[in-house]
Design a protein around this motif. Sequence first.
Motif, mmCIF file in Angstrom:
data_model
loop_
_atom_site.group_PDB
_atom_site.id
_atom_site.type_symbol
_atom_site.label_atom_id
_atom_site.label_comp_id
_atom_site.label_asym_id
_atom_site.label_seq_id
_atom_site.Cartn_x
_atom_site.Cartn_y
_atom_site.Cartn_z
ATOM 1 N N TYR A 55 104.960 -2.099 29.837
ATOM 2 C CA TYR A 55 105.650 -1.845 31.097
ATOM 3 C C TYR A 55 106.063 -3.124 31.815
ATOM 4 C CZ TYR A 55 104.882 3.152 30.756
ATOM 5 O OH TYR A 55 104.914 4.456 30.344
ATOM 6 N N LEU A 56 105.214 -4.152 31.780
ATOM 7 C CA LEU A 56 105.565 -5.397 32.460
ATOM 8 C C LEU A 56 106.586 -6.205 31.653
ATOM 9 C CD1 LEU A 56 103.090 -4.549 34.161
ATOM 10 C CD2 LEU A 56 102.505 -6.953 34.290
ATOM 11 N N ASP A 57 106.349 -6.345 30.358
ATOM 12 C CA ASP A 57 107.220 -7.185 29.532
ATOM 13 C C ASP A 57 108.534 -6.502 29.154
ATOM 14 O OD1 ASP A 57 105.207 -9.057 29.663
ATOM 15 O OD2 ASP A 57 104.452 -8.645 27.644
ATOM 16 N N ASN A 58 108.471 -5.240 28.750
ATOM 17 C CA ASN A 58 109.669 -4.559 28.251
ATOM 18 C C ASN A 58 110.466 -3.855 29.339
ATOM 19 O OD1 ASN A 58 109.006 -5.422 25.694
ATOM 20 N ND2 ASN A 58 108.005 -3.528 25.130
ATOM 21 N N LEU A 59 109.789 -3.318 30.332
ATOM 22 C CA LEU A 59 110.501 -2.580 31.378
ATOM 23 C C LEU A 59 110.658 -3.369 32.674
ATOM 24 C CD1 LEU A 59 109.059 1.028 30.885
ATOM 25 C CD2 LEU A 59 111.110 0.007 29.887
ATOM 26 N N GLY A 60 110.012 -4.520 32.739
ATOM 27 C CA GLY A 60 110.159 -5.387 33.899
ATOM 28 C C GLY A 60 109.436 -4.908 35.151
ATOM 29 N N TRP A 61 108.431 -4.070 34.997
ATOM 30 C CA TRP A 61 107.669 -3.611 36.151
ATOM 31 C C TRP A 61 106.815 -4.745 36.696
ATOM 32 C CZ3 TRP A 61 105.160 1.890 35.554
ATOM 33 C CH2 TRP A 61 106.151 2.836 35.296
ATOM 34 N N THR A 62 106.470 -4.635 37.967
ATOM 35 C CA THR A 62 105.499 -5.559 38.553
ATOM 36 C C THR A 62 104.104 -5.006 38.279
ATOM 37 O OG1 THR A 62 105.406 -4.415 40.687
ATOM 38 C CG2 THR A 62 107.100 -6.149 40.427
ATOM 39 N N GLN A 63 103.109 -5.855 38.447
ATOM 40 C CA GLN A 63 101.725 -5.407 38.278
ATOM 41 C C GLN A 63 101.409 -4.299 39.273
ATOM 42 O OE1 GLN A 63 99.373 -6.546 35.850
ATOM 43 N NE2 GLN A 63 98.329 -4.695 36.544
ATOM 44 N N GLU A 64 101.930 -4.426 40.481
ATOM 45 C CA GLU A 64 101.700 -3.413 41.518
ATOM 46 C C GLU A 64 102.304 -2.059 41.118
ATOM 47 O OE1 GLU A 64 103.290 -2.725 45.960
ATOM 48 O OE2 GLU A 64 102.239 -4.633 45.650
ATOM 49 N N GLN A 65 103.516 -2.079 40.567
ATOM 50 C CA GLN A 65 104.130 -0.829 40.103
ATOM 51 C C GLN A 65 103.294 -0.194 39.005
ATOM 52 O OE1 GLN A 65 107.959 -2.674 39.132
ATOM 53 N NE2 GLN A 65 108.962 -1.044 40.317
ATOM 54 N N PHE A 66 102.829 -1.024 38.067
ATOM 55 C CA PHE A 66 102.032 -0.491 36.975
ATOM 56 C C PHE A 66 100.706 0.062 37.476
ATOM 57 C CE2 PHE A 66 98.863 -0.660 33.657
ATOM 58 C CZ PHE A 66 99.463 0.136 32.708
ATOM 59 N N ASP A 67 100.038 -0.661 38.363
ATOM 60 C CA ASP A 67 98.759 -0.190 38.900
ATOM 61 C C ASP A 67 98.917 1.157 39.593
ATOM 62 O OD1 ASP A 67 97.532 -2.464 37.919
ATOM 63 O OD2 ASP A 67 97.471 -3.488 39.867
ATOM 64 N N ASP A 68 99.995 1.321 40.336
ATOM 65 C CA ASP A 68 100.264 2.590 41.015
ATOM 66 C C ASP A 68 100.455 3.713 39.994
ATOM 67 O OD1 ASP A 68 100.818 4.172 43.429
ATOM 68 O OD2 ASP A 68 102.878 4.247 42.657
ATOM 69 N N TYR A 69 101.234 3.435 38.956
ATOM 70 C CA TYR A 69 101.461 4.410 37.883
ATOM 71 C C TYR A 69 100.138 4.760 37.194
ATOM 72 C CZ TYR A 69 102.630 5.896 33.106
ATOM 73 O OH TYR A 69 102.679 6.558 31.915
ATOM 74 N N TRP A 70 99.366 3.754 36.828
ATOM 75 C CA TRP A 70 98.116 3.935 36.100
ATOM 76 C C TRP A 70 97.129 4.785 36.900
ATOM 77 C CZ3 TRP A 70 96.969 3.023 31.183
ATOM 78 C CH2 TRP A 70 95.631 2.985 30.785
ATOM 79 N N GLU A 71 97.054 4.516 38.200
ATOM 80 C CA GLU A 71 96.090 5.204 39.058
ATOM 81 C C GLU A 71 96.537 6.608 39.456
ATOM 82 O OE1 GLU A 71 95.587 2.431 42.259
ATOM 83 O OE2 GLU A 71 94.661 0.949 40.927
ATOM 84 N N ASN A 72 97.781 6.943 39.250
ATOM 85 C CA ASN A 72 98.312 8.246 39.654
ATOM 86 C C ASN A 72 98.769 9.080 38.456
ATOM 87 O OD1 ASN A 72 98.209 8.202 42.676
ATOM 88 N ND2 ASN A 72 99.303 6.288 42.288
ATOM 89 N N GLY A 73 97.916 9.143 37.456
ATOM 90 C CA GLY A 73 98.193 9.988 36.294
ATOM 91 C C GLY A 73 98.664 9.246 35.063
ATOM 92 N N GLY A 74 99.050 8.002 35.209
ATOM 93 C CA GLY A 74 99.545 7.234 34.073
ATOM 94 C C GLY A 74 98.481 6.972 33.015
#
Length: 100
Positions: A55-74
């Motif tokens: 998600y960070l390398d290929n989709l360009g997400w920030t760590q904050e975006q990923f953490d939100d996704y991970w914690e909310n069902g990801g």
Amino acid sequence: MKILTDNAKTELVSLVETTYGEAILTMQRGKEEKELVIAHTGLSEVVYESSVDYYLDNLGWTQEQFDDYWENGGEDKEIDNYVDGTVDYYDDWSAWEEIA
């Protein structure tokens, strides 16, 4: 001449995480059942590492975006995808034979 075909489908039987952090996947193909350790330090940790990189390398997400996704069902979604992908990989006879 008789042509042999393999119509067996690899199916998930169970996924168990031990108190030691191992994730053991049990799969069945036809009448044969095999076990495969897919994580030694906890399935969530293994899946997190591969997911965060994607998600960070290929989709360009920030760590904050990923953490939100991970914690909310990801986390559950990514673990399901990881297990499904592993079962799909072993749906091929030659890959199935690789499992000891």
